[in-house]
Design a protein around this motif. Structure first.
Motif, PDB file in Angstrom:
ATOM      1  N   ILE A  56       0.868  -1.184   0.000  1.00 13.92           N
ATOM      2  CA  ILE A  56       0.000   0.000   0.000  1.00 13.92           C
ATOM      3  C   ILE A  56       0.897   1.224   0.000  1.00 13.92           C
ATOM      4  O   ILE A  56       1.760   1.371   0.863  1.00 13.92           O
ATOM      5  CB  ILE A  56      -0.907   0.013   1.242  1.00 13.92           C
ATOM      6  N   ASN A  57       0.690   2.102  -0.976  1.00 11.67           N
ATOM      7  CA  ASN A  57       1.488   3.313  -1.091  1.00 11.67           C
ATOM      8  C   ASN A  57       0.581   4.522  -1.260  1.00 11.67           C
ATOM      9  O   ASN A  57      -0.575   4.396  -1.676  1.00 11.67           O
ATOM     10  CB  ASN A  57       2.439   3.218  -2.288  1.00 11.67           C
ATOM     11  N   TYR A  58       1.146   5.695  -0.961  1.00  8.35           N
ATOM     12  CA  TYR A  58       0.418   6.945  -1.124  1.00  8.35           C
ATOM     13  C   TYR A  58      -0.144   7.026  -2.543  1.00  8.35           C
ATOM     14  O   TYR A  58       0.547   6.765  -3.517  1.00  8.35           O
ATOM     15  CB  TYR A  58       1.362   8.122  -0.858  1.00  8.35           C
ATOM     16  N   GLY A  71       2.139  -1.191   8.728  1.00  8.16           N
ATOM     17  CA  GLY A  71       1.846   0.127   8.197  1.00  8.16           C
ATOM     18  C   GLY A  71       2.491   1.239   8.983  1.00  8.16           C
ATOM     19  O   GLY A  71       2.817   1.085  10.154  1.00  8.16           O
ATOM     20  N   ASN A  72       2.658   2.356   8.305  1.00 14.27           N
ATOM     21  CA  ASN A  72       3.282   3.521   8.895  1.00 14.27           C
ATOM     22  C   ASN A  72       2.439   4.741   8.556  1.00 14.27           C
ATOM     23  O   ASN A  72       2.488   5.245   7.445  1.00 14.27           O
ATOM     24  CB  ASN A  72       4.709   3.672   8.357  1.00 14.27           C
ATOM     25  N   GLY A  73       1.628   5.191   9.518  1.00 16.08           N
ATOM     26  CA  GLY A  73       0.851   6.417   9.349  1.00 16.08           C
ATOM     27  C   GLY A  73      -0.140   6.384   8.206  1.00 16.08           C
ATOM     28  O   GLY A  73      -0.304   7.381   7.515  1.00 16.08           O
ATOM     29  N   ILE A  74      -0.813   5.275   8.009  1.00 18.28           N
ATOM     30  CA  ILE A  74      -1.739   5.161   6.880  1.00 18.28           C
ATOM     31  C   ILE A  74      -3.053   5.867   7.197  1.00 18.28           C
ATOM     32  O   ILE A  74      -3.655   5.661   8.249  1.00 18.28           O
ATOM     33  CB  ILE A  74      -2.000   3.683   6.520  1.00 18.28           C
ATOM     34  N   LYS A  75      -3.463   6.707   6.252  1.00 18.11           N
ATOM     35  CA  LYS A  75      -4.775   7.349   6.305  1.00 18.11           C
ATOM     36  C   LYS A  75      -5.452   7.099   4.957  1.00 18.11           C
ATOM     37  O   LYS A  75      -4.822   7.239   3.911  1.00 18.11           O
ATOM     38  CB  LYS A  75      -4.661   8.841   6.570  1.00 18.11           C
ATOM     39  N   PRO A  92      -2.166  -1.337  11.897  1.00 19.62           N
ATOM     40  CA  PRO A  92      -2.070  -2.790  11.703  1.00 19.62           C
ATOM     41  C   PRO A  92      -2.866  -3.554  12.757  1.00 19.62           C
ATOM     42  O   PRO A  92      -3.049  -3.086  13.884  1.00 19.62           O
ATOM     43  CB  PRO A  92      -0.579  -3.076  11.832  1.00 19.62           C
ATOM     44  N   TYR A  93      -3.303  -4.714  12.376  1.00 20.15           N
ATOM     45  CA  TYR A  93      -4.135  -5.561  13.231  1.00 20.15           C
ATOM     46  C   TYR A  93      -3.503  -5.783  14.603  1.00 20.15           C
ATOM     47  O   TYR A  93      -4.172  -5.683  15.620  1.00 20.15           O
ATOM     48  CB  TYR A  93      -4.379  -6.891  12.510  1.00 20.15           C
ATOM     49  N   SER A 122       2.246   4.312   4.200  1.00 20.07           N
ATOM     50  CA  SER A 122       2.481   3.124   3.382  1.00 20.07           C
ATOM     51  C   SER A 122       2.423   1.899   4.282  1.00 20.07           C
ATOM     52  O   SER A 122       2.505   2.009   5.501  1.00 20.07           O
ATOM     53  CB  SER A 122       3.840   3.203   2.693  1.00 20.07           C
ATOM     54  N   GLY A 123       2.286   0.730   3.649  1.00 18.89           N
ATOM     55  CA  GLY A 123       2.231  -0.498   4.437  1.00 18.89           C
ATOM     56  C   GLY A 123       1.951  -1.706   3.585  1.00 18.89           C
ATOM     57  O   GLY A 123       2.118  -1.683   2.365  1.00 18.89           O
ATOM     58  N   LYS A 124       1.506  -2.769   4.249  1.00 19.79           N
ATOM     59  CA  LYS A 124       1.173  -4.024   3.574  1.00 19.79           C
ATOM     60  C   LYS A 124      -0.125  -4.551   4.163  1.00 19.79           C
ATOM     61  O   LYS A 124      -0.374  -4.421   5.364  1.00 19.79           O
ATOM     62  CB  LYS A 124       2.260  -5.078   3.800  1.00 19.79           C
ATOM     63  N   GLY A 125      -0.932  -5.173   3.294  1.00 23.58           N
ATOM     64  CA  GLY A 125      -2.190  -5.743   3.749  1.00 23.58           C
ATOM     65  C   GLY A 125      -2.462  -7.074   3.086  1.00 23.58           C
ATOM     66  O   GLY A 125      -2.073  -7.300   1.936  1.00 23.58           O
ATOM     67  N   ILE A 126      -3.125  -7.954   3.809  1.00 23.24           N
ATOM     68  CA  ILE A 126      -3.526  -9.249   3.259  1.00 23.24           C
ATOM     69  C   ILE A 126      -4.888  -9.067   2.602  1.00 23.24           C
ATOM     70  O   ILE A 126      -5.814  -8.512   3.200  1.00 23.24           O
ATOM     71  CB  ILE A 126      -3.612 -10.319   4.370  1.00 23.24           C
ATOM     72  N   VAL A 127      -5.019  -9.582   1.388  1.00 25.73           N
ATOM     73  CA  VAL A 127      -6.269  -9.465   0.642  1.00 25.73           C
ATOM     74  C   VAL A 127      -7.311 -10.398   1.256  1.00 25.73           C
ATOM     75  O   VAL A 127      -7.089 -11.599   1.377  1.00 25.73           O
ATOM     76  CB  VAL A 127      -6.051  -9.792  -0.851  1.00 25.73           C
ATOM     77  N   LEU A 128      -8.450  -9.813   1.650  1.00 25.38           N
ATOM     78  CA  LEU A 128      -9.555 -10.578   2.246  1.00 25.38           C
ATOM     79  C   LEU A 128     -10.664 -10.885   1.246  1.00 25.38           C
ATOM     80  O   LEU A 128     -11.315 -11.922   1.338  1.00 25.38           O
ATOM     81  CB  LEU A 128     -10.160  -9.816   3.425  1.00 25.38           C
ATOM     82  N   ALA A 129     -10.922  -9.951   0.312  1.00 28.83           N
ATOM     83  CA  ALA A 129     -12.009 -10.132  -0.653  1.00 28.83           C
ATOM     84  C   ALA A 129     -11.681  -9.357  -1.927  1.00 28.83           C
ATOM     85  O   ALA A 129     -11.074  -8.287  -1.872  1.00 28.83           O
ATOM     86  CB  ALA A 129     -13.329  -9.660  -0.075  1.00 28.83           C
ATOM     87  N   VAL A 130     -12.076  -9.925  -3.057  1.00 29.39           N
ATOM     88  CA  VAL A 130     -11.858  -9.290  -4.353  1.00 29.39           C
ATOM     89  C   VAL A 130     -13.140  -9.320  -5.175  1.00 29.39           C
ATOM     90  O   VAL A 130     -14.068 -10.061  -4.867  1.00 29.39           O
ATOM     91  CB  VAL A 130     -10.722  -9.983  -5.150  1.00 29.39           C
ATOM     92  N   GLY A 131     -13.159  -8.510  -6.227  1.00 28.49           N
ATOM     93  CA  GLY A 131     -14.273  -8.543  -7.174  1.00 28.49           C
ATOM     94  C   GLY A 131     -15.612  -8.267  -6.536  1.00 28.49           C
ATOM     95  O   GLY A 131     -15.760  -7.370  -5.714  1.00 28.49           O
TER      96      GLY A 131
END
Length: 178
Positions: A56-58, A71-75, A92-93, A122-131
């Motif tokens: 995840i990026n700006y 994550g770091n300061g994600i809005k 983060p969780y 910015s950060g990283k996330g696990i995909v939970l749902a798509v489409g």
């Protein structure tokens, strides 16, 4: 009642227009850095799978529903989904779990919904749902169904309320005449 329907219709139209604009931008083949099987590679939004770790990026508009794990300061700007213009801080969780263990009652959300825009951090996330299973997909399906009926969900709810008011008025009139 007419004013409520008019204001509601205008608001729904503006949300729907913004929603479709975001869909068009995303459907142009937006690319995301994804970690899959330990390898980082660029994928277009249609190739994202549940369980992928997405960077995840700006400026990114999310193509899937995510659980923030780092994550770091994600809005996030969630106005496309909620209509609220306030930036939503995401943590983060594991930070939410730590705060909960300390007895905190107001916990930050680790959920990042599809269609929202990263406006900070910015950060990283696990995909939970798509489409169609993601929040954006569910909203799209609701909007499409409403368009088939040529009625918005707000108009349907207002009709139900107007019907109930009519029955109440009829009942009150009958009681008054007795």
């Amino acid at each position: 009642e007419i004013v409520v329907v008019l204001v509601g219709s205008i608001t729904n139209y503006q949300k729907e227009t913004k929603f479709h604009e975001l869909n068009e931008v995303q459907n142009e083949g937006t690319k995301y850095n994804i970690i899959r099987n330990g390898v980082t590679k660029e994928y277009i939004s249609d190739d994202i799978l549940v369980g992928d770790l997405i960077m995840i990026n700006y400026g990114d508009i999310m193509a899937a529903d995510l659980l923030l794990v780092e994550g770091n300061g994600i809005k996030m700007d969630e106005s496309a989904l909620t209509g609220e213009s306030d930036a939503m801080k995401k943590e983060p969780y594991h930070k939410g779990i730590e705060l909960q263990d300390r007895g905190e009652t107001k916990l930050p959300s680790p959920l990042i919904l599809s269609g929202t825009n990263c406006i900070e951090g910015s950060g990283k996330g696990i995909v939970l749902a798509v489409g169609e299973h993601s929040q954006k997909g569910i909203i799209r399906r609701t909007v499409d169904n409403a368009q088939e009926n040529n009625r918005t969900p707000l108009e349907e709810k207002l009709d139900k309320i107007a019907g109930m008011i009519g029955y109440f008025g009829l009942g009150a009139g009958i009681v008054t005449l007795r």
